[in-house]
Motif scaffolding. Sequence first.
Motif, PDB file in Angstrom:
ATOM      1  N   ASP A   4      21.322  39.117  52.089  1.00  0.00           N
ATOM      2  CA  ASP A   4      22.614  38.632  52.570  1.00  0.00           C
ATOM      3  C   ASP A   4      23.307  37.837  51.450  1.00  0.00           C
ATOM      4  OD1 ASP A   4      24.702  38.028  54.216  1.00  0.00           O
ATOM      5  OD2 ASP A   4      23.526  36.848  55.649  1.00  0.00           O
ATOM      6  N   VAL A   5      24.598  37.577  51.651  1.00  0.00           N
ATOM      7  CA  VAL A   5      25.366  36.828  50.647  1.00  0.00           C
ATOM      8  C   VAL A   5      24.879  35.376  50.601  1.00  0.00           C
ATOM      9  CG1 VAL A   5      27.704  36.103  49.998  1.00  0.00           C
ATOM     10  CG2 VAL A   5      27.350  38.303  51.136  1.00  0.00           C
ATOM     11  N   ALA A   6      24.706  34.830  49.400  1.00  0.00           N
ATOM     12  CA  ALA A   6      24.308  33.422  49.245  1.00  0.00           C
ATOM     13  C   ALA A   6      25.490  32.685  48.602  1.00  0.00           C
ATOM     14  CB  ALA A   6      23.050  33.324  48.387  1.00  0.00           C
ATOM     15  N   ASP A  64      28.674  30.719  44.111  1.00  0.00           N
ATOM     16  CA  ASP A  64      29.719  29.830  43.590  1.00  0.00           C
ATOM     17  C   ASP A  64      29.212  29.069  42.378  1.00  0.00           C
ATOM     18  OD1 ASP A  64      31.504  30.653  45.414  1.00  0.00           O
ATOM     19  OD2 ASP A  64      31.375  28.891  46.734  1.00  0.00           O
ATOM     20  N   ALA A  65      27.981  28.563  42.491  1.00  0.00           N
ATOM     21  CA  ALA A  65      27.417  27.770  41.393  1.00  0.00           C
ATOM     22  C   ALA A  65      27.287  28.623  40.130  1.00  0.00           C
ATOM     23  CB  ALA A  65      26.065  27.193  41.804  1.00  0.00           C
ATOM     24  N   LEU A  66      26.807  29.862  40.288  1.00  0.00           N
ATOM     25  CA  LEU A  66      26.625  30.734  39.119  1.00  0.00           C
ATOM     26  C   LEU A  66      27.981  31.129  38.530  1.00  0.00           C
ATOM     27  CD1 LEU A  66      23.696  32.935  40.477  1.00  0.00           C
ATOM     28  CD2 LEU A  66      23.547  31.280  38.618  1.00  0.00           C
ATOM     29  N   ARG A  67      28.942  31.352  39.418  1.00  0.00           N
ATOM     30  CA  ARG A  67      30.296  31.710  38.967  1.00  0.00           C
ATOM     31  C   ARG A  67      30.899  30.556  38.164  1.00  0.00           C
ATOM     32  NH1 ARG A  67      31.867  33.279  43.901  1.00  0.00           N
ATOM     33  NH2 ARG A  67      31.001  35.370  43.917  1.00  0.00           N
ATOM     34  N   ALA A  68      30.730  29.336  38.702  1.00  0.00           N
ATOM     35  CA  ALA A  68      31.275  28.143  38.013  1.00  0.00           C
ATOM     36  C   ALA A  68      30.654  27.995  36.627  1.00  0.00           C
ATOM     37  CB  ALA A  68      31.027  26.895  38.862  1.00  0.00           C
ATOM     38  N   PRO A  96      20.959  42.785  45.810  1.00  0.00           N
ATOM     39  CA  PRO A  96      20.317  43.175  47.076  1.00  0.00           C
ATOM     40  C   PRO A  96      21.292  43.289  48.247  1.00  0.00           C
ATOM     41  CG  PRO A  96      19.348  41.120  46.199  1.00  0.00           C
ATOM     42  CD  PRO A  96      20.412  41.553  45.256  1.00  0.00           C
ATOM     43  N   VAL A  97      22.429  42.584  48.154  1.00  0.00           N
ATOM     44  CA  VAL A  97      23.404  42.595  49.251  1.00  0.00           C
ATOM     45  C   VAL A  97      24.108  43.940  49.323  1.00  0.00           C
ATOM     46  CG1 VAL A  97      25.385  41.382  50.249  1.00  0.00           C
ATOM     47  CG2 VAL A  97      23.783  40.144  48.768  1.00  0.00           C
ATOM     48  N   ASP A  98      24.378  44.500  48.155  1.00  0.00           N
ATOM     49  CA  ASP A  98      25.171  45.729  48.102  1.00  0.00           C
ATOM     50  C   ASP A  98      24.334  46.998  48.151  1.00  0.00           C
ATOM     51  OD1 ASP A  98      27.379  44.110  47.815  1.00  0.00           O
ATOM     52  OD2 ASP A  98      27.230  44.073  45.624  1.00  0.00           O
ATOM     53  N   LEU A  99      23.017  46.845  48.182  1.00  0.00           N
ATOM     54  CA  LEU A  99      22.144  48.019  48.112  1.00  0.00           C
ATOM     55  C   LEU A  99      22.331  48.990  49.270  1.00  0.00           C
ATOM     56  CD1 LEU A  99      18.563  46.734  47.165  1.00  0.00           C
ATOM     57  CD2 LEU A  99      19.880  48.489  45.984  1.00  0.00           C
ATOM     58  N   ALA A 100      22.159  48.467  50.482  1.00  0.00           N
ATOM     59  CA  ALA A 100      22.111  49.340  51.663  1.00  0.00           C
ATOM     60  C   ALA A 100      22.678  48.576  52.855  1.00  0.00           C
ATOM     61  CB  ALA A 100      20.660  49.723  51.941  1.00  0.00           C
ATOM     62  N   THR A 101      22.903  49.292  53.949  1.00  0.00           N
ATOM     63  CA  THR A 101      23.244  48.599  55.189  1.00  0.00           C
ATOM     64  C   THR A 101      21.937  48.200  55.860  1.00  0.00           C
ATOM     65  OG1 THR A 101      25.095  50.101  55.372  1.00  0.00           O
ATOM     66  CG2 THR A 101      24.570  48.805  57.330  1.00  0.00           C
ATOM     67  N   LEU A 113      24.437  36.138  38.388  1.00  0.00           N
ATOM     68  CA  LEU A 113      25.281  36.399  39.555  1.00  0.00           C
ATOM     69  C   LEU A 113      25.084  37.844  40.025  1.00  0.00           C
ATOM     70  CD1 LEU A 113      27.490  35.416  41.505  1.00  0.00           C
ATOM     71  CD2 LEU A 113      29.189  36.143  39.825  1.00  0.00           C
ATOM     72  N   SER A 114      25.048  38.781  39.090  1.00  0.00           N
ATOM     73  CA  SER A 114      24.904  40.177  39.510  1.00  0.00           C
ATOM     74  C   SER A 114      23.505  40.421  40.081  1.00  0.00           C
ATOM     75  CB  SER A 114      25.245  41.143  38.378  1.00  0.00           C
ATOM     76  OG  SER A 114      24.176  41.233  37.489  1.00  0.00           O
ATOM     77  N   GLN A 115      22.496  39.715  39.565  1.00  0.00           N
ATOM     78  CA  GLN A 115      21.152  39.873  40.149  1.00  0.00           C
ATOM     79  C   GLN A 115      21.093  39.361  41.587  1.00  0.00           C
ATOM     80  OE1 GLN A 115      18.579  37.910  37.382  1.00  0.00           O
ATOM     81  NE2 GLN A 115      18.736  39.564  35.888  1.00  0.00           N
ATOM     82  N   VAL A 116      21.826  38.279  41.827  1.00  0.00           N
ATOM     83  CA  VAL A 116      21.837  37.683  43.171  1.00  0.00           C
ATOM     84  C   VAL A 116      22.608  38.576  44.143  1.00  0.00           C
ATOM     85  CG1 VAL A 116      22.879  35.766  44.453  1.00  0.00           C
ATOM     86  CG2 VAL A 116      21.442  35.295  42.464  1.00  0.00           C
ATOM     87  N   GLN A 117      23.653  39.239  43.618  1.00  0.00           N
ATOM     88  CA  GLN A 117      24.485  40.074  44.500  1.00  0.00           C
ATOM     89  C   GLN A 117      23.872  41.450  44.751  1.00  0.00           C
ATOM     90  OE1 GLN A 117      28.094  39.779  42.206  1.00  0.00           O
ATOM     91  NE2 GLN A 117      28.995  38.300  43.650  1.00  0.00           N
TER      92      GLN A 117
END
Length: 301
Positions: A72-74, A79-83, A96-101, A90-94
């Motif tokens: 799920d989205v963290a 935000d912290a990684l983006r800042a 798993p969210v975009d992998l599958a439904t 950031l892409s590693q954290v994102q």
Amino acid sequence: MADFDPVTKAVVPAAGLGTRFLPATKATPKEMLPIVDKPAIQYVVEEAVSAGLLDVLMVTGRSKRSIEDHFDVAYELEDALRAKGDAERLSQVQLPVDLATMHYVRQGEPKGLGHAVLCAKQHVGHEPFACLLGDDIIDARDPLLKRMIEVRATYGGSVIALMEVPREQVSLYGAAAIVPTGEDDVVRITDLVEKPPANEAPSNWAIIGRYVIDPAVFEVLENTPPGRGGEIQLTDALRTLASRSPDEGGPVHGVLFRGRRYDTGNKLDYLRTVVQFAANRPDLAPEFIPWLREFLDQAGS
Ligand code: G1P
């Protein structure tokens, strides 16, 4: 060739208590134990996705919330990684969210692998589906599940993955009696026994944790009595399907897998798996392998 329904859904049983890894698994699901820096369960979901299965149902239980959080989205973390401008993490954290439904259902009582699969009935409906067990990781360079889906498209019914193991290890697995087909890596299953004593095993071909299953399994599981260990066994239900005709959900075929499989189900195999993955990582191997050599030289002297 007959026209069989395509496989689009994956079911991942993840409700086990993880007792072999206590105390680490007291509050953390064993599926979240890292193989280097990625939880074991993410490899499994990635494998399903690379076989074209974008709908993943996880069968979970108590204390498994961190699995849902992982996919799920963290927001705060992102935000912290983006800042910080840390695009790589950031892409590693994102990822798993975009992998599958992802979908989740709870098993409630731990009544065995067959019972866990039965919990998927409503979500899966009348389609064939893949089932991936989290203790087994298949090397991404050896696309087993894709091959199994092809075999299902040819023969219908269900397809299991088999690997040859030494006779003294066969009692750790489901074992299969097999007959050849015209294809080198495909056999027809005539019998299955869950964790037989070595001298009663029908062969050295062991079931590894990848299945493509006909939806007829649900009705069979509902009528399968507890088997080995007092649990409802998926192996027993597949044994029933193996003797059925195609219009009743049979037959069962096996794909003989000769590729790389890693076991994370017990401490020793888990350690081996982590070392092998680390040794294959371009960012770690140049330092890790010489260190490991030196460590082993010293340990041996
Ligand atoms: C399960 C199955 C067994 C199979 C094994 C593969 O057992 O019941 O037939 O060989 O997975 O990993 P488990 O290891 O969950 O006890």
